[in-house]
Design an enzyme around this catalytic site. Structure first.
Site, PDB file in Angstrom:
ATOM      1  N   HIS A 168     -20.252   7.499  10.789  1.00 50.36           N
ATOM      2  CA  HIS A 168     -19.009   7.736  10.061  1.00 50.36           C
ATOM      3  C   HIS A 168     -18.413   6.433   9.523  1.00 50.36           C
ATOM      4  CE1 HIS A 168     -14.812   9.703   9.893  1.00 50.36           C
ATOM      5  NE2 HIS A 168     -15.582  10.394   9.076  1.00 50.36           N
ATOM      6  N   LYS A 170     -17.493   3.128   7.354  1.00 51.20           N
ATOM      7  CA  LYS A 170     -17.274   2.947   5.920  1.00 51.20           C
ATOM      8  C   LYS A 170     -16.982   1.473   5.654  1.00 51.20           C
ATOM      9  CE  LYS A 170     -15.331   7.581   5.767  1.00 51.20           C
ATOM     10  NZ  LYS A 170     -15.498   7.857   7.210  1.00 51.20           N
ATOM     11  N   ASP A 175     -20.931 -10.169  -1.646  1.00 50.21           N
ATOM     12  CA  ASP A 175     -21.222 -11.605  -1.526  1.00 50.21           C
ATOM     13  C   ASP A 175     -20.811 -12.179  -0.166  1.00 50.21           C
ATOM     14  OD1 ASP A 175     -22.516 -11.965  -3.892  1.00 50.21           O
ATOM     15  OD2 ASP A 175     -20.819 -12.803  -4.985  1.00 50.21           O
ATOM     16  N   HIS A 406      -6.084  11.962   4.886  1.00 48.43           N
ATOM     17  CA  HIS A 406      -7.386  11.492   5.349  1.00 48.43           C
ATOM     18  C   HIS A 406      -7.314  10.083   5.940  1.00 48.43           C
ATOM     19  CE1 HIS A 406     -11.783  10.530   5.098  1.00 48.43           C
ATOM     20  NE2 HIS A 406     -11.856  11.805   5.425  1.00 48.43           N
ATOM     21  N   LYS A 408      -6.569   7.016   8.456  1.00 50.96           N
ATOM     22  CA  LYS A 408      -6.575   6.861   9.907  1.00 50.96           C
ATOM     23  C   LYS A 408      -5.960   5.496  10.225  1.00 50.96           C
ATOM     24  CE  LYS A 408     -10.822   8.823   8.639  1.00 50.96           C
ATOM     25  NZ  LYS A 408     -10.492  10.202   8.531  1.00 50.96           N
ATOM     26  N   ASP A 413       3.469  -1.022  18.943  1.00 52.04           N
ATOM     27  CA  ASP A 413       4.597  -1.923  19.212  1.00 52.04           C
ATOM     28  C   ASP A 413       4.939  -2.821  18.027  1.00 52.04           C
ATOM     29  OD1 ASP A 413       5.000  -0.907  21.756  1.00 52.04           O
ATOM     30  OD2 ASP A 413       3.661  -2.358  22.707  1.00 52.04           O
TER      31      ASP A 413
END
Length: 506
Positions: A168, A170, A175, A406, A408, A413
């Site tokens: 999952h 991404k 470079d 979508h 996350k 704190d």
């Protein structure tokens, strides 16, 4: 991912699926990340920006769907040595083809492109991947591939123990100087122009100390025994003139898209020039890449294993004053539910934003999530559900498409921020591999928290428990006693699916 899993049938079959057996890949030469030339554009820009900040990482949050595509295209155009791409999903749609065209142009000028894609949703992209792989400077590998010999659903259910474990992660690294980390995949739905769905998402564009670590994790996955050359998996050999037809298709798509209002705005995005010139626009901090090893997919699920998800959850539940959780899927399990409740009862101000039934893309996930709402609310946790009715959008260029959460992100704190691919659910913690950034920046974490508290009421329903009855509130004073914006059939489906013992698969 869940809308592709068919978890009902999977539950019936997984008991007889047995221990996962991973096939051996064919011989493949190992390869590793490359350093950019000293005079490469991204070398000059990043050297100037990081000067005097040894050991620090600069991050910039990319919340706009259109800017997310624009800065990726700009990075590809600036590439001189290498592009390493690692994603769960890639589509053969307008934005997917525009990125493909840009990658081919980079490869034509000598840039090495490595593209590692999870094989769960390759679907209509099969032939694009094979066409890309034919270029002398482009290599495509598929992670934990399907056999590709029969119907995908049949293969999935007959080898469920292996094929349910997915990559999952991404990342998009150019470079070895800039990288994009977050929740976005590569398709129209994540860049604001899909006709049906628009995923509200978040990327972090990063430069500096963390980038080589992202490159090293890419190398681990690329050279792992779970990554197969695309030609060894997909049995497709282009017919004569196929390359010419493909090139013409790419140009037609680019001509149409770039001539649209959306395309013209891609070219005029002010973000690229500003980020290149002004180091003060970046947030500088100690930042760490938090990721699972590729071998996680071969390990039996066990809550005690020291994978990235457990470390992240320990960081989250160690909050002392305030915790903000933004997760499209909210299935913490009994252990982490109790951890959240304990935090709230010890005085931590806990805020959670997830999808509502109306904004969810998976009815079965929402059905499993329903059982957590009352315990969270009883503990005094502030629970919000995204309102598709209120049209929470980031430059959605197809105004009729439905908006879904979508992104996350977790803020602890107002000191530490996590952004990546991790959902607060069993699949992210135990089954799939995940990747994200743990950013120790009180400035950025504080701004994210302030923005959340200030705006969540305008974009989401606030849930309240009156007796045992849940009431949904929104900022304009409207209230609902049932899931807002849903039909009777949707609500019934959510209730019924919540009775099914399938949460470990979701």
């Amino acid at each position: 991912m869940r809308r592709y899993l068919f978890p009902l049938l999977a539950f019936c079959l997984c008991a007889c699926s047995g221990q996962a057996v991973f096939p051996e890949p064919p011989p493949r030469p190992p390869s590793y990340h490359l350093q950019a030339p000293a005079k490469a554009p991204l070398t000059a820009i990043t050297d100037r920006l990081v000067r005097g900040r040894t050991g620090q990482t600069g991050v910039y949050p990319v919340t706009s769907a259109q800017n997310a595509l624009s800065v990726r295209l700009a990075a590809i155009r600036a590439a001189r040595r290498s592009i390493d791409i690692q994603y769960f999903l890639f589509r053969r749609d307008e934005t997917g083809l525009l990125l493909t065209r840009a990658l081919i142009r980079a490869a034509d000028r000598g840039v090495r492109v490595r593209f590692l894609l999870d094989d769960f949703t390759t679907g209509d992209a099969d032939r694009v991947l094979v066409a890309l792989d034919r270029h002398r400077n482009i290599q495509i590998r598929l992670f934990n591939p399907f056999p590709h010999k029969s119907l995908r659903a049949l293969e999935f259910f007959t080898d469920f123990a292996r094929l349910q474990r997915r990559m999952h992660n991404k990342s998009f690294t150019v470079d070895n100087r800039v990288t994009f980390i977050g929740g976005r995949n590569l398709s129209n739905q994540y860049f604001g122009i899909d006709r049906d769905l628009n995923f509200g998402d978040l990327d972090m564009l990063a430069i500096g100390a963390v980038v080589p670590d992202i490159s090293r994790q890419f190398d681990r996955y690329w050279n792992s025994p779970y990554s197969f050359p695309v030609q060894s998996v997909i049995d497709y050999r282009p017919v004569p003139d196929a390359d010419l037809a493909f090139a013409e298709d790419l140009e037609r798509n680019a001509s149409t898209l770039l001539a649209s209002d959306y395309g013209r705005n891609l070219a005029s995005s002010p973000v690229i020039d500003a980020l290149s010139d002004d180091a003060n626009l970046w947030y500088w901090s100690d930042t760490r890449a938090l990721y699972d090893p590729p071998g996680k997919v071969a390990q039996p699920p066990a809550a005690g294993r020291q994978f990235a998800g457990r470390e992240l959850m320990e960081k989250i539940t160690a909050a002392r004053r305030e915790l903000i959780v933004i997760s499209p899927y909210m299935l913490p399990g009994e252990h982490y539910l109790q951890q959240l409740i304990d935090a709230a009862q010890s005085g931590v101000e806990v805020h959670i934003l997830t999808n509502s039934l109306a904004s969810s893309d998976v009815l079965l996930v929402h059905g499993a999530y329903r059982k957590y709402r009352r315990p969270l609310l009883r503990a005094g946790i502030h629970l919000y559900e995204l309102s598709s009715e209120l049209k929470y959008k980031q430059d959605n260029w197809n105004g009729e498409s439905r908006s879904l959460l979508h992104a996350k992100a977790f803020v602890v704190d107002r000191n530490t921020l996590y952004v990546g691919s991790f959902n607060l659910d069993n699949r992210s913690i135990l089954l799939n591999t995940e990747l994200g950034l743990l950013i120790d920046s009180p400035q950025l974490a504080g701004e994210v928290a302030e923005n959340f508290i200030r705006n969540v009421g305008d974009n989401a329903w606030r849930l309240e428990l009156r007796g045992e009855q849940i009431v949904w509130h929104r900022a304009d004073g409207k209230r609902h006693s049932t899931d807002p914006g849903t039909s009777w059939w949707q609500r019934l489906g959510s209730v019924v699916s919540g009775w099914l013992p399938i949460e470990p698969l979701l």
